[in-house]
Design a protein around this motif. Structure first.
Motif, mmCIF file in Angstrom:
data_model
loop_
_atom_site.group_PDB
_atom_site.id
_atom_site.type_symbol
_atom_site.label_atom_id
_atom_site.label_comp_id
_atom_site.label_asym_id
_atom_site.label_seq_id
_atom_site.Cartn_x
_atom_site.Cartn_y
_atom_site.Cartn_z
ATOM 1 N N TYR A 153 0.868 -1.172 0.000
ATOM 2 C CA TYR A 153 0.000 0.000 0.000
ATOM 3 C C TYR A 153 0.905 1.223 0.000
ATOM 4 O O TYR A 153 1.660 1.460 0.947
ATOM 5 C CB TYR A 153 -0.889 -0.020 1.240
ATOM 6 C CG TYR A 153 -1.931 1.069 1.331
ATOM 7 C CD1 TYR A 153 -3.082 1.044 0.537
ATOM 8 C CD2 TYR A 153 -1.795 2.109 2.250
ATOM 9 C CE1 TYR A 153 -4.056 2.031 0.647
ATOM 10 C CE2 TYR A 153 -2.772 3.097 2.368
ATOM 11 C CZ TYR A 153 -3.898 3.052 1.563
ATOM 12 O OH TYR A 153 -4.865 4.028 1.671
ATOM 13 N N GLN A 154 0.853 2.012 -1.074
ATOM 14 C CA GLN A 154 1.726 3.186 -1.207
ATOM 15 C C GLN A 154 1.084 4.420 -0.575
ATOM 16 O O GLN A 154 -0.082 4.734 -0.832
ATOM 17 C CB GLN A 154 2.024 3.479 -2.674
ATOM 18 C CG GLN A 154 2.966 4.670 -2.852
ATOM 19 C CD GLN A 154 2.988 5.238 -4.256
ATOM 20 O OE1 GLN A 154 2.453 4.647 -5.186
ATOM 21 N NE2 GLN A 154 3.596 6.393 -4.413
ATOM 22 N N LEU A 177 8.028 -2.616 6.070
ATOM 23 C CA LEU A 177 8.156 -1.190 5.791
ATOM 24 C C LEU A 177 9.120 -0.957 4.639
ATOM 25 O O LEU A 177 10.282 -1.353 4.694
ATOM 26 C CB LEU A 177 8.665 -0.449 7.032
ATOM 27 C CG LEU A 177 8.999 1.046 6.857
ATOM 28 C CD1 LEU A 177 7.747 1.837 6.469
ATOM 29 C CD2 LEU A 177 9.613 1.609 8.137
ATOM 30 N N MET A 178 8.621 -0.311 3.590
ATOM 31 C CA MET A 178 9.449 0.170 2.486
ATOM 32 C C MET A 178 9.458 1.697 2.551
ATOM 33 O O MET A 178 8.407 2.322 2.699
ATOM 34 C CB MET A 178 8.908 -0.299 1.135
ATOM 35 C CG MET A 178 9.645 0.271 -0.072
ATOM 36 S SD MET A 178 9.027 -0.369 -1.659
ATOM 37 C CE MET A 178 9.747 -2.010 -1.657
ATOM 38 N N VAL A 179 10.650 2.271 2.448
ATOM 39 C CA VAL A 179 10.784 3.727 2.484
ATOM 40 C C VAL A 179 11.351 4.207 1.153
ATOM 41 O O VAL A 179 12.316 3.638 0.634
ATOM 42 C CB VAL A 179 11.689 4.172 3.650
ATOM 43 C CG1 VAL A 179 11.865 5.687 3.641
ATOM 44 C CG2 VAL A 179 11.110 3.717 4.986
ATOM 45 N N ILE A 238 3.748 -1.499 3.634
ATOM 46 C CA ILE A 238 3.481 -0.145 3.170
ATOM 47 C C ILE A 238 4.759 0.437 2.585
ATOM 48 O O ILE A 238 5.867 0.066 2.972
ATOM 49 C CB ILE A 238 2.936 0.775 4.281
ATOM 50 C CG1 ILE A 238 3.980 1.003 5.392
ATOM 51 C CG2 ILE A 238 1.640 0.232 4.842
ATOM 52 C CD1 ILE A 238 3.577 2.087 6.391
ATOM 53 N N TRP A 239 4.578 1.325 1.623
ATOM 54 C CA TRP A 239 5.670 2.119 1.062
ATOM 55 C C TRP A 239 5.329 3.564 1.372
ATOM 56 O O TRP A 239 4.275 4.059 0.967
ATOM 57 C CB TRP A 239 5.800 1.831 -0.436
ATOM 58 C CG TRP A 239 6.319 2.941 -1.311
ATOM 59 C CD1 TRP A 239 7.034 4.041 -0.959
ATOM 60 C CD2 TRP A 239 6.138 3.042 -2.736
ATOM 61 N NE1 TRP A 239 7.320 4.825 -2.058
ATOM 62 C CE2 TRP A 239 6.779 4.236 -3.163
ATOM 63 C CE3 TRP A 239 5.505 2.246 -3.693
ATOM 64 C CZ2 TRP A 239 6.794 4.646 -4.494
ATOM 65 C CZ3 TRP A 239 5.522 2.656 -5.017
ATOM 66 C CH2 TRP A 239 6.163 3.830 -5.417
ATOM 67 N N PRO A 281 2.258 -6.482 -6.188
ATOM 68 C CA PRO A 281 1.191 -5.489 -6.394
ATOM 69 C C PRO A 281 1.372 -4.269 -5.507
ATOM 70 O O PRO A 281 1.727 -4.380 -4.324
ATOM 71 C CB PRO A 281 -0.079 -6.259 -6.028
ATOM 72 C CG PRO A 281 0.371 -7.342 -5.104
ATOM 73 C CD PRO A 281 1.765 -7.704 -5.536
ATOM 74 N N ILE A 282 1.125 -3.097 -6.080
ATOM 75 C CA ILE A 282 1.215 -1.828 -5.356
ATOM 76 C C ILE A 282 -0.078 -1.054 -5.599
ATOM 77 O O ILE A 282 -0.400 -0.715 -6.747
ATOM 78 C CB ILE A 282 2.423 -0.997 -5.816
ATOM 79 C CG1 ILE A 282 3.725 -1.796 -5.674
ATOM 80 C CG2 ILE A 282 2.505 0.308 -5.033
ATOM 81 C CD1 ILE A 282 4.919 -1.151 -6.355
ATOM 82 N N ILE A 283 -0.803 -0.802 -4.542
ATOM 83 C CA ILE A 283 -2.034 -0.011 -4.622
ATOM 84 C C ILE A 283 -1.755 1.353 -3.987
ATOM 85 O O ILE A 283 -1.249 1.442 -2.865
ATOM 86 C CB ILE A 283 -3.202 -0.717 -3.917
ATOM 87 C CG1 ILE A 283 -3.543 -2.029 -4.632
ATOM 88 C CG2 ILE A 283 -4.423 0.192 -3.846
ATOM 89 C CD1 ILE A 283 -4.027 -1.876 -6.064
ATOM 90 N N TYR A 284 -2.068 2.400 -4.702
ATOM 91 C CA TYR A 284 -1.831 3.778 -4.262
ATOM 92 C C TYR A 284 -2.943 4.218 -3.324
ATOM 93 O O TYR A 284 -4.124 3.986 -3.601
ATOM 94 C CB TYR A 284 -1.775 4.665 -5.502
ATOM 95 C CG TYR A 284 -1.416 6.113 -5.291
ATOM 96 C CD1 TYR A 284 -0.365 6.491 -4.456
ATOM 97 C CD2 TYR A 284 -2.110 7.108 -5.959
ATOM 98 C CE1 TYR A 284 -0.025 7.827 -4.294
ATOM 99 C CE2 TYR A 284 -1.776 8.444 -5.822
ATOM 100 C CZ TYR A 284 -0.736 8.801 -4.976
ATOM 101 O OH TYR A 284 -0.397 10.123 -4.809
ATOM 102 N N TYR A 285 -2.555 4.845 -2.225
ATOM 103 C CA TYR A 285 -3.552 5.280 -1.242
ATOM 104 C C TYR A 285 -4.683 6.024 -1.942
ATOM 105 O O TYR A 285 -4.467 6.816 -2.843
ATOM 106 C CB TYR A 285 -2.907 6.163 -0.162
ATOM 107 C CG TYR A 285 -2.816 7.632 -0.541
ATOM 108 C CD1 TYR A 285 -3.762 8.550 -0.086
ATOM 109 C CD2 TYR A 285 -1.814 8.100 -1.389
ATOM 110 C CE1 TYR A 285 -3.707 9.894 -0.455
ATOM 111 C CE2 TYR A 285 -1.742 9.436 -1.752
ATOM 112 C CZ TYR A 285 -2.694 10.328 -1.283
ATOM 113 O OH TYR A 285 -2.644 11.656 -1.659
#
Length: 494
Positions: A42-43, A144-146, A90-91, A352-356
């Motif tokens: 989740y970005q 946690l991805m930063v 989360i990113w 998969p990356i879903i944008y907030y």
């Protein structure tokens, strides 16, 4: 950013071939990469996700491009909301101190205009609050991805007038490329050695002293905040020799932003960065699910291309929205099309990356409209997209729990026509269409892997069906995607 055309591909491939392949670090970045295959991300743009005071009415005029009050504590307070959608990671946007000045593009609320790499941006909170966010995630079994920036700093003025002494630690002009703008994106030397804009002083990432500083910094950064992965901004603008030693120093999975839609340009970067943003797939996915008149040929061709040209498609970062591109809802009003695009993102090969805000159907177009304050939309866990994303993540997570080869398995196309694509990935069969909500297409899947008489379950609706003589017969009511699995996989979900 601008996109490169055909002439750049040969240039960058030659450049990549002359550099050394990536060697994984002592902390075992390979193991970290293996773990990230399993994740669903989740970005978050930290400033726009949630406030410490919990307000759902605090104003945020995106056109002003200024800080709106989102914080690390705000994220902590909304982890139930995120985990409730089935996300395992989360990113977050870059966390280091930004230039305080107002520029022609506003303020550095997004985190991409560095001033001091050693100090946390106090607009988001304290170093202890960032540590607390990491701890809270890990207590939940999440990662946690930063986001980090190693290509440039930020400036209020333009190239010739920049005062380098205000930067830490690179406080002299000698650490930066001489001022020049990228005037030709077909020239890879300009892409790497000139500036993206006149307000982004471009670091000499090929310089040993610059590299050494970043190696030391990233070791401490990862250790101090117990970070599990890094997203690397502007990856195509840096010298490729930077990545091997930097990856060794970081010892965690790196996901590089290579903002280019051609697989011949983007895929070679995977020799140096384990993960790469999947822009080659994004563009045909967007075109296919934007318009019911678009046929599947371009998308099918790109799926084949990235399988052929990328080292590992299961480590590509898949998305259909992010902070640099339009939200799908800004151009697509048919919710069935949007649901298919989201399902394709979550169930395809890759991470998969879903944008907030996708889960609330936010409609922002280009930057800055696509960086809305989520609190103004509310955190509705009963919204249609929130529930839909939750079911998709649940299906993906369950598939991996039942078969640990799922994340590393490359899917196969088992059916396609002009408007429908069906895939098989380990124990899941997924069917996607772009006909929209006005139609309910039917297909028969003879290569699903299910046998005649098998009871299979659509994990999105929990409805079951029996496989017939000709195969799995599927009707996509109102153009909504389907995800089938055996009854044993479905147990615990349906």
């Amino acid at each position: 950013m601008k996109f490169s055309s055909a002439a750049i591909y040969a240039s960058v491939i030659l450049n990549l071939a002359s550099a050394q392949p990536i060697i994984l670090g002592k902390k075992d970045a390979k193991s970290s990469a293996d773990l990230w295959r399993d994740q669903s991300i989740y970005q978050i743009v930290t400033d726009r996700f949630a406030r410490t005071d919990g307000s759902t009415s605090a104003s945020c005029d995106v056109s002003k491009r200024e800080y709106c009050g989102g914080s690390f504590q705000g994220i902590i307070d909304k982890l139930d909301y995120i985990q409730g959608m089935g996300f395992t990671a989360i990113w977050i946007s870059p966390v280091v101190e930004q230039i305080p000045d107002k520029t022609e593009y506003g303020y550095g609320y997004h985190g991409y205009w560095m001033k001091n790499i050693y100090t946390i941006n106090d607009n988001f909170g304290t170093a202890d609050e960032l540590k607390k966010l990491s701890e809270e995630l890990h207590d939940r079994g999440m990662k946690l991805m930063v986001d980090i920036v190693t290509n440039h700093y930020g400036a209020a003025g333009d190239g010739p007038s920049i005062d380098y002494s205000v930067y830490t630690p690179f406080n002299e002009q000698k650490y930066f490329h001489d001022y020049c703008l990228i005037t030709d994106y077909e020239n890879q030397a300009l892409v790497e050695e000139c500036w993206e804009t006149s307000t982004l002083p471009d670091l000499k990432t090929e310089d040993n002293e610059v590299l050494s500083v970043f190696e030391s910094w990233v070791k401490d950064f990862i250790s101090n905040y117990t970070i599990d992965g890094l997203r690397v901004d502007s990856a195509k603008h840096m010298d490729t020799s930077f990545y091997q030693p930097f990856t060794e120093a970081a010892g965690v999975f790196l996901l590089g932003e290579v903002f280019e839609g051609d697989s011949a340009y983007t895929c070679p970067y995977q020799d140096y960065i384990a993960g790469v943003s999947n822009y080659p797939l994004y563009y045909p996915v967007l075109r296919f699910f934007q318009n019911s008149k678009t046929t599947s040929g371009e998308l099918l061709e790109m799926i084949d291309n990235i399988k052929l040209k990328c080292n590992d498609v299961t480590l590509l970062g898949n998305f259909v929205e992010n902070h640099d591109i339009i939200r799908l809802g800004s151009t697509v009003k048919d919710k069935a099309l949007i649901k298919n695009a989201i399902a394709f993102t979550i169930l395809g090969d890759g991470i998969p990356i879903i944008y907030y805000g996708q889960e609330q159907g936010l409609l922002g177009a280009e930057d800055p409209e696509n960086r809305e304050a989520l609190w103004l939309a509310g955190y509705d866990t009963d919204s249609a997209y929130y529930k839909f994303i939750s079911k998709l993540n649940q299906a993906r997570n369950q598939a991996a729990n039942k078969d640990n080869s799922y994340p590393s398995t490359v899917s196969s196309i088992i059916y396609s026509d002009d408007h429908t694509i069906a895939t098989k990935k380990a124990n899941l069969v997924a069917i996607f269409t772009n006909v929209g909500a006005s139609a309910s297409p039917s297909v028969t899947l003879s290569q699903s892997g299910f046998q005649k008489g098998d009871q299979v379950v659509d994990l999105l609706t929990c409805s079951s069906t029996t496989v017939g003589d000709s195969g799995l017969e599927v009707t996509m009511a109102l153009g909504v995607p389907k995800v089938y699995a055996s009854s044993s996989v479905a147990s615990g979900i349906c």
